[in-house]
Design an enzyme around this catalytic site. Structure first.
Site, mmCIF file in Angstrom:
data_model
loop_
_atom_site.group_PDB
_atom_site.id
_atom_site.type_symbol
_atom_site.label_atom_id
_atom_site.label_comp_id
_atom_site.label_asym_id
_atom_site.label_seq_id
_atom_site.Cartn_x
_atom_site.Cartn_y
_atom_site.Cartn_z
ATOM 1 N N CYS A 1 38.320 11.359 11.245
ATOM 2 C CA CYS A 1 37.677 10.821 10.034
ATOM 3 C C CYS A 1 38.250 9.477 9.578
ATOM 4 O O CYS A 1 37.843 8.938 8.551
ATOM 5 C CB CYS A 1 37.751 11.835 8.897
ATOM 6 S SG CYS A 1 39.372 11.983 8.152
ATOM 7 N N HIS B 1 58.351 25.453 7.602
ATOM 8 C CA HIS B 1 58.174 24.083 7.098
ATOM 9 C C HIS B 1 57.373 23.207 8.047
ATOM 10 O O HIS B 1 57.383 21.984 7.930
ATOM 11 C CB HIS B 1 59.544 23.453 6.792
ATOM 12 C CG HIS B 1 60.284 24.159 5.686
ATOM 13 N ND1 HIS B 1 61.620 23.998 5.429
ATOM 14 C CD2 HIS B 1 59.846 25.053 4.765
ATOM 15 C CE1 HIS B 1 61.976 24.747 4.393
ATOM 16 N NE2 HIS B 1 60.920 25.409 3.979
ATOM 17 N N GLY C 1 72.977 28.871 9.960
ATOM 18 C CA GLY C 1 72.954 27.415 9.827
ATOM 19 C C GLY C 1 72.046 26.881 8.741
ATOM 20 O O GLY C 1 71.425 25.846 8.909
ATOM 21 N N CYS D 1 43.546 9.295 11.199
ATOM 22 C CA CYS D 1 42.949 10.471 11.833
ATOM 23 C C CYS D 1 41.910 10.039 12.884
ATOM 24 O O CYS D 1 41.080 9.163 12.608
ATOM 25 C CB CYS D 1 42.284 11.308 10.755
ATOM 26 S SG CYS D 1 41.384 12.731 11.368
ATOM 27 N N GLN E 1 63.400 27.154 9.220
ATOM 28 C CA GLN E 1 63.087 26.059 8.281
ATOM 29 C C GLN E 1 63.045 24.740 9.035
ATOM 30 O O GLN E 1 62.745 23.702 8.460
ATOM 31 C CB GLN E 1 64.171 25.969 7.200
ATOM 32 C CG GLN E 1 64.302 27.231 6.388
ATOM 33 C CD GLN E 1 65.594 27.216 5.567
ATOM 34 O OE1 GLN E 1 65.632 26.667 4.474
ATOM 35 N NE2 GLN E 1 66.637 27.816 6.086
ATOM 36 N N ASN E 2 63.409 24.782 10.308
ATOM 37 C CA ASN E 2 63.471 23.542 11.086
ATOM 38 C C ASN E 2 62.074 23.099 11.495
ATOM 39 O O ASN E 2 61.189 23.922 11.742
ATOM 40 C CB ASN E 2 64.344 23.731 12.325
ATOM 41 C CG ASN E 2 65.784 24.005 11.956
ATOM 42 O OD1 ASN E 2 66.173 23.770 10.810
ATOM 43 N ND2 ASN E 2 66.554 24.511 12.886
ATOM 44 N N VAL E 3 61.936 21.793 11.610
ATOM 45 C CA VAL E 3 60.641 21.229 11.982
ATOM 46 C C VAL E 3 60.707 20.615 13.378
ATOM 47 O O VAL E 3 59.790 19.940 13.822
ATOM 48 C CB VAL E 3 60.192 20.174 10.947
ATOM 49 C CG1 VAL E 3 59.928 20.818 9.593
ATOM 50 C CG2 VAL E 3 61.232 19.058 10.791
HETATM 51 P P1 NAD Z 1 70.945 21.882 5.529
HETATM 52 O O1 NAD Z 1 71.043 20.549 6.160
HETATM 53 O O2 NAD Z 1 70.803 21.977 4.070
HETATM 54 O O3 NAD Z 1 72.252 22.730 5.902
HETATM 55 C C1 NAD Z 1 72.729 22.857 7.194
HETATM 56 C C2 NAD Z 1 73.712 24.014 7.240
HETATM 57 O O4 NAD Z 1 74.121 24.192 8.595
HETATM 58 C C3 NAD Z 1 74.985 23.783 6.422
HETATM 59 O O5 NAD Z 1 75.230 24.930 5.622
HETATM 60 C C4 NAD Z 1 76.077 23.639 7.487
HETATM 61 O O6 NAD Z 1 77.327 24.153 7.081
HETATM 62 C C5 NAD Z 1 75.498 24.449 8.645
HETATM 63 N N1 NAD Z 1 75.964 24.070 9.973
HETATM 64 C C6 NAD Z 1 76.346 22.854 10.436
HETATM 65 N N2 NAD Z 1 76.685 22.931 11.732
HETATM 66 C C7 NAD Z 1 76.484 24.215 12.121
HETATM 67 C C8 NAD Z 1 76.648 24.918 13.350
HETATM 68 N N3 NAD Z 1 77.065 24.304 14.468
HETATM 69 N N4 NAD Z 1 76.352 26.255 13.381
HETATM 70 C C9 NAD Z 1 75.923 26.881 12.269
HETATM 71 N N5 NAD Z 1 75.756 26.271 11.083
HETATM 72 C C10 NAD Z 1 76.028 24.951 11.011
HETATM 73 O O7 NAD Z 1 69.781 22.626 6.281
HETATM 74 P P2 NAD Z 1 68.689 23.664 5.757
HETATM 75 O O8 NAD Z 1 69.328 24.742 4.983
HETATM 76 O O9 NAD Z 1 67.896 23.993 6.961
HETATM 77 O O10 NAD Z 1 67.765 22.870 4.725
HETATM 78 C C11 NAD Z 1 67.327 21.567 4.945
HETATM 79 C C12 NAD Z 1 65.823 21.327 4.964
HETATM 80 O O11 NAD Z 1 65.657 20.153 5.732
HETATM 81 C C13 NAD Z 1 64.992 22.373 5.655
HETATM 82 O O12 NAD Z 1 63.944 22.673 4.819
HETATM 83 C C14 NAD Z 1 64.437 21.721 6.944
HETATM 84 O O13 NAD Z 1 63.031 21.762 6.983
HETATM 85 C C15 NAD Z 1 64.834 20.294 6.871
HETATM 86 N N6 NAD Z 1 65.579 19.793 8.069
HETATM 87 C C16 NAD Z 1 65.204 20.156 9.327
HETATM 88 C C17 NAD Z 1 65.911 19.711 10.433
HETATM 89 C C18 NAD Z 1 65.485 20.149 11.813
HETATM 90 O O14 NAD Z 1 64.314 20.463 12.014
HETATM 91 N N7 NAD Z 1 66.386 20.218 12.785
HETATM 92 C C19 NAD Z 1 67.002 18.857 10.277
HETATM 93 C C20 NAD Z 1 67.362 18.499 8.971
HETATM 94 C C21 NAD Z 1 66.645 18.979 7.880
HETATM 95 ZN ZN ZN Z 2 40.671 13.562 9.293
#
Ligand code: NAD
Ligand code: ZN
Length: 244
Positions: free
Chosen positions: A148, A117, A185, A145, A99-101
């Site tokens: 365009c 995501h 996480g 862009c 889910q990380n970006v």
């Molecule tokens: P979240 O922020 O909702 O939850 C983070 C989770 O990680 C918590 O449950 C926490 O207890 C746990 N955590 C904290 N430290 C940890 C560690 N060292 N090891 C393991 N777990 C740990 O994150 P989510 O569930 O990914 O949802 C948030 C949304 O926000 C996602 O859709 C994402 O796209 C976006 N997001 C992305 C990033 C990124 O790309 N790094 C950062 C923040 C949010």
């Molecule tokens: Zn364009």
């Protein structure tokens, strides 16, 4: 620390599917979205990272995203990310859904990554969809862009938008067909990602959660590994290197 059941699954499974959330990048210094980290200039991230915010106030929207990009500029993968590269080497059928970006799984060296995501380090044109990886980290105004001249936005799925269909199908398929599923996480609150572990379990996978905190998923897992992902994942790889 690991049950006999988990050790057997780790040893004999051919298919491993992993779902990661912001927690795996926390030890690289990337803030998660929970608690005080979930605020920017006293506004909730859920209000800023929306398609509505982009359309109504692109200047403020881009200020927020430019700040997030600058936070990521010097960030490096941590031991948790690297352990997942080892797991991809060990398991013949390995799928990593994130889910990380932040793109850190790819930077670490994972090949089979589904970025559910999107990726914040790319621009996508709001009109023609053109993807641009040459982003400017010193933005003065919302970027246009290069094809365009319409407004671009980061290539991420904003609140209020649907996920890419093909990515979601691949994620669902690899969850429903694996023997072992590890959720790492993630607060397990954001759909449809939050349903993937349950679908894995419903189809017979052994379900494991790695997180220092309980989440809404915890009550459904076969095994909870309570702690930080870097330490636990490194231990798993060490055990596997001896066993397989
Ligand atoms: P979240 O922020 O909702 O939850 C983070 C989770 O990680 C918590 O449950 C926490 O207890 C746990 N955590 C904290 N430290 C940890 C560690 N060292 N090891 C393991 N777990 C740990 O994150 P989510 O569930 O990914 O949802 C948030 C949304 O926000 C996602 O859709 C994402 O796209 C976006 N997001 C992305 C990033 C990124 O790309 N790094 C950062 C923040 C949010
Ligand atoms: Zn364009």
């Amino acid at each position: 620390m690991f049950s006999e059941k988990l050790l057997l699954r780790l040893k004999h499974s051919s298919g491993l599917t992993v779902l990661t959330g912001a927690g795996i990048s926390a030890e690289s210094g990337v803030p998660t979205f929970r608690g005080k980290d979930g605020l920017w200039e006293n506004r909730k991230v859920e209000e800023l990272a929306t398609i509505n915010a982009f359309q109504k106030d692109p200047v403020q929207f881009w200020k927020f995203y430019n700040w997030r990009r600058n936070l990521l500029k010097d960030v490096k993968p941590n031991l948790g990310h690297y352990a997942l590269v080892d797991l991809e080497r060990i398991y013949p059928e390995f799928h990593l859904i994130t889910q990380n970006v932040d793109g850190l799984h790819t930077t670490a060296g994972n090949k089979n990554v589904i970025e559910l995501h999107g990726n914040i380090m790319r621009d996508k044109c709001s009109e023609c969809g053109y993807l641009n990886t040459e982003i400017n980290l010193e933005l003065k105004e919302p970027p246009k862009c290069t094809k365009c001249d319409k407004l671009t936005r980061p290539d991420v799925v904003l609140f209020g938008e649907n996920l890419n269909n093909s990515d979601l199908s691949k994620a669902q398929e690899s969850s429903a067909t694996c023997e072992l599923f590890i959720s790492i996480g993630t607060s397990s609150l954001v759909e449809p990602a939050a349903s993937l572990p349950l679908s894995a379990k419903g189809n017979g996978a052994y379900l494991v959660e790695i997180n220092p905190e309980d989440t809404p998923l915890t009550q459904f897992v076969d095994e909870q590994l309570k702690g930080k992902s870097s330490k636990i994942l490194t231990q798993i790889v060490m055990i596997l290197d001896r066993m397989r």
